[in-house]
Write an enzyme that holds these catalytic residues in place. Structure first.
Site, mmCIF file in Angstrom:
data_model
loop_
_atom_site.group_PDB
_atom_site.id
_atom_site.type_symbol
_atom_site.label_atom_id
_atom_site.label_comp_id
_atom_site.label_asym_id
_atom_site.label_seq_id
_atom_site.Cartn_x
_atom_site.Cartn_y
_atom_site.Cartn_z
ATOM 1 C CD GLU B 60 -22.690 41.430 -53.786
ATOM 2 O OE1 GLU B 60 -22.428 42.503 -53.538
ATOM 3 O OE2 GLU B 60 -22.797 40.343 -52.968
ATOM 4 C CG HIS B 129 -31.618 34.655 -51.308
ATOM 5 N ND1 HIS B 129 -32.294 35.953 -50.790
ATOM 6 C CD2 HIS B 129 -30.354 34.742 -50.999
ATOM 7 C CE1 HIS B 129 -31.585 36.821 -50.271
ATOM 8 N NE2 HIS B 129 -30.510 36.248 -49.948
#
Lengths: 329, 333
Positions: B60, B129
């Site tokens: 990321e 999440h």
């Protein structure tokens, strides 16, 4: 003029560039002591051969990212000392209009994508710039300078992997000065050859970072590979910083004798000797030094005469809320 | 007008901007051949090829950093962060790099990067999440933040985000991807900072966004039967925030409730409440109420998840308390 003399002239310019960095930094340290410069300074003294050697291999349109110790890279890329000092003095004519200071100086027109206050922060940015250069198809390269400490950051590993996978035109230049801030290398990583970290990306090179011509040669090979579409290279340039991590750091963590050992390999002393051996007269080097001193005198005067920023400028160059037509502080 | 799914509207925005401007490219994990975990970019890889749609390793910081670096030298990249929770791995590139560049260069260099983040709770995705992290970015000067709640707004805001000179964070709620809305055949960029009145009312103003907006609308409908008239506002952009929309509404209702899924503490609702209290005090006739997610990580069990995030019943309860002017709104849960 013969080819040999042209080369020699070119080498004298390398010396000029290294000397400019050396004196820019020494003067900056002095100016800071005198109270002209607020904030951090991380001097590049001792490492000049790396910036100058690498940037000598670059062309217009190539870009570099730098570190907290960034003045040398910026000067080597051709920045104006007067606007750099103006920024250090926190004046309007500074490269960042007095909003960045030493850690954040930047000039995209020069292809200098910024010093950086975050260790390892420039590495992904150079990777992205290389991606864009590749997309543009103009055979331009990005170079990222960083230190030994940065090779312990995730950004280093993620960027090397991504750029090797995509064969991006990027050269990673690790200036191994053997200290991550105050911590010696053997206490911050279990290896001595940082280049080994690139084993799994198949692109390592180790070079003596205090010999500017060797640095330039290694950089030229890496840049040529990048331009040819053959992907990235990691260069480990072994060098040393003569001063502390920042101005004011007495560097008491260094073992006795270490500095002296490295001073004997001072990149400027070594290169001046090389030039003299090749027949350059001392008077030529004296002239170069004097010209640099004159230039820096002018730069410091320029900075001192540059206006201070107005308080309201603090609310410019970023989106801010307004209330009844006034920017909200 | 035609029916269009929220995700498909975003895909149209991306495709139209990529056609308009060759400097726009997409970068992210599994967004190319796989079309994205939520299928938003499906078909774009085939249409634009691997030089415009980059599938990346799971990295990321390098993904966002590469986008920011490319933006520094002329590109207009659009990043997809597969789950918004993973943006924690790229925070340096956003907060210390992208957000600072325009300011620290005295406005000389912009970072026109768009970061699309999948956000919010959807069916027991639990603590890593399902978070709603928009407040972090609202708090960071130099970033803009949008949160579209329907397909048409999503298309307009993504286009505006891509064309904006600053980094823009786009929050897309998981549960909205399946939603379809009427969308005009042609959608222009929707200027950042323009909210809208979703439902008109007289007694109380409810500000909400993303999926919680629909819980607020449901609450408003229920309360109509009880004789409480609720105005519902969707700010659409969180930065810039549409102050005029809020003050115009409060001038009418005099009461404010803010509802969102993110935790109450330090949330966007706190900022909106503070804006109202500081700048619109003379319009307020009752204490401000927040109905927000609990100050907990998101639990796994469906009944716990439902307990933590606000639903129509809790928002209705908050509205009743606000209208009565009684501070019973912080009922222990």
């Amino acid at each position: 003029m013969t080819g040999r003399n042209m080369n020699l002239d070119h080498d004298i310019e390398l010396f000029r560039s290294m000397y400019l960095i050396r004196r820019f930094e020494e003067r900056a340290a002095h100016l800071r002591q005198q109270g002209f410069i607020p904030g951090f300074l991380h001097p590049y003294v001792g490492q000049e051969a790396v910036a100058v050697g690498v940037c000598a291999a670059l062309e217009e349109g190539d870009v570099i990212t730098s570190t907290h110790r960034g003045h040398g890279h910026m000067l080597a890329r051709g920045a104006e000392p007067n606007r750099m000092y103006a920024e250090l003095y926190a004046r309007q004519d500074g490269y960042n209009r007095a909003k960045g200071g030493s850690l954040h100086m930047i000039d995209a027109e020069l292809g200098f994508l910024g010093a950086n206050g975050i260790v390892g922060g420039g590495i992904p940015l150079a990777t992205g710039a290389a991606l864009q250069k590749k997309r543009e198809g103009k055979k331009r390269v990005a170079v990222s300078f960083f230190g030994d400490g940065a090779t312990n950051e995730g950004s280093f590993h993620e960027s090397l992997n991504l750029s090797a996978l995509w064969l991006l035109p990027v050269v990673f230049v690790c200036e191994n000065n053997f200290y991550g801030e105050f911590t010696p290398q053997h206490k911050h990583q279990p290896i001595t050859e940082i280049a080994r970290r690139a084993d799994s990306y198949a692109m390592e090179v180790v070079v003596e970072g205090n010999y500017v011509l060797e640095v330039r040669k290694a950089a030229q090979e890496a840049v040529d590979r990048a331009r040819a579409g053959e992907g990235p290279t990691l260069i480990e340039a072994r060098t040393y910083r003569h001063r502390g991590h920042y101005e004011g750091d007495m560097a008491r963590y260094r073992p006795p004798g270490e500095l002296e050992e490295w001073m004997a390999r001072d990149p400027l002393v070594v290169f001046a000797k090389h030039l003299r051996d090749r027949g350059v007269d001392d008077s030529v080097l004296r002239e170069v030094r004097q010209a640099v001193e004159d230039r820096l005198d002018g730069a410091a005067r320029f900075a001192e005469q540059s206006p201070h920023p107005q308080p309201g400028e603090a609310l410019e160059d970023v989106y801010t809320e307004t209330h009844q037509g006034m920017a909200l502080r | 007008m035609r029916k269009l799914r929220y995700g498909a509207a975003i895909a149209e925005a991306l495709a139209e901007e990529m056609e308009r401007d060759p400097e726009v490219f997409l970068i992210g994990e599994d967004i190319g051949e796989a079309g994205g975990v939520f299928g938003v970019t499906r078909g774009l890889f085939k249409k634009f090829g691997p030089d415009r749609v980059f599938d990346t390793p799971i990295s990321e910081e390098a993904i966002v950093g590469a986008a920011v670096g490319a933006a520094l030298v002329g590109a207009r990249p659009v990043v997809e962060v597969m789950f918004g929770d993973f943006v924690t791995l790229a925070m340096d590139m956003l907060v210390n790099q992208a957000a600072k560049t325009s300011y620290m260069t005295g406005g000389r260099i912009g970072v026109p990067v768009t970061v699309r983040m999948v956000t919010g709770t959807a069916g027991s995705t639990a603590g890593q999440h399902s978070q709603s992290l928009e407040a972090w970015f609202v708090h960071t000067p130099g970033l803009k933040v949008v949160a579209p709640s329907n397909a048409a707004d999503a298309k307009g805001l993504v286009k505006a985000a891509i064309r904006d000179p600053d980094p823009v964070m786009v929050f897309e709620h998981k549960l909205l991807y399946g939603r379809s809305d009427q969308v005009p055949d042609q959608v222009d960029p929707l200027p950042l900072g323009e909210g809208r009145v979703v439902r008109e009312g007289e007694d109380v103003t409810v500000v909400s966004y993303l999926h919680t907006l629909y819980a607020a609308l449901e609450a408003a409908e229920r309360l109509e039967e009880e004789g409480i008239s609720v105005e519902v506002l969707d700010p659409r952009s969180l930065v810039p925030f549409d102050r005029r929309l809020l003050s115009d509404s409060l001038r009418k209702t005099g009461r404010l409730l803010v509802a969102h899924e993110a935790p109450r503490r330090g949330g966007v609702g706190a900022e909106i409440a503070a804006i109202a209290a500081e700048e619109m005090w003379d319009l307020l006739g009752a204490p401000i109420t927040r109905v927000c997610g609990a100050n907990t990580p998101m639990p796994y069990a469906p009944e716990l998840e439902g307990f933590v995030i606000p639903d129509a019943a809790r928002i209705a309860e908050g509205i009743r308390a606000t209208v009565k002017g009684s501070p019973g709104r912080l009922t222990p849960v």
